[in-house]
Design a protein around this motif. Structure first.
Motif: not given
Length: 114
Positions: A42-51, A58-70
């Motif tokens: 029921g929601k739109q696709r959103e960016l989580v993280a990009r490298i 860069n990260y979505a505010d909702s995942v900063k400090g919890r997710f790490t992209i590499s």
């Protein structure tokens, strides 16, 4: 033909961790930024993280400090997800700029139970 293949989704309890992987294959002469998006029901696709290819992230505010992209090579990207919350439940899609065209993986389900 270019493919993005994701793996690593699953079911985890709140507070747990998962690691997603995405590998690009096929006839690739140029690959630039890679990233992860997610789409909850029921929601739109959103960016989580990009490298970028240079390693800028860069990260979505909702995942900063919890997710790490590499990425450990130009064709593979990872998303380490810690302290998962029920609101992180979604289908996670890998995205990459390959041969000057955005490409998408098939998606992998991440479900976080409370």
């Amino acid at each position: 033909q270019v493919q993005l293949v994701e793996s690593g989704g699953g079911l985890v309890q709140a507070g747990g961790s998962l690691r997603l992987s995405c590998a690009a294959s096929g006839s690739i002469f140029s690959i630039n930024a890679m990233g992860w998006y997610r789409q909850a029901p029921g929601k739109q696709r959103e960016l989580v993280a990009r490298i970028t290819i240079a390693g800028s992230t860069n990260y979505a505010d909702s995942v900063k400090g919890r997710f790490t992209i590499s990425r450990d090579n130009p064709r593979t990207v990872y998303l380490q997800m810690n302290s998962l919350k029920p609101e992180d439940t979604a289908v996670y899609y890998c995205n990459a700029d390959i041969n000057y065209t955005p490409r998408w993986g098939q998606g992998t389900q991440v479900t976080v139970s409370s």
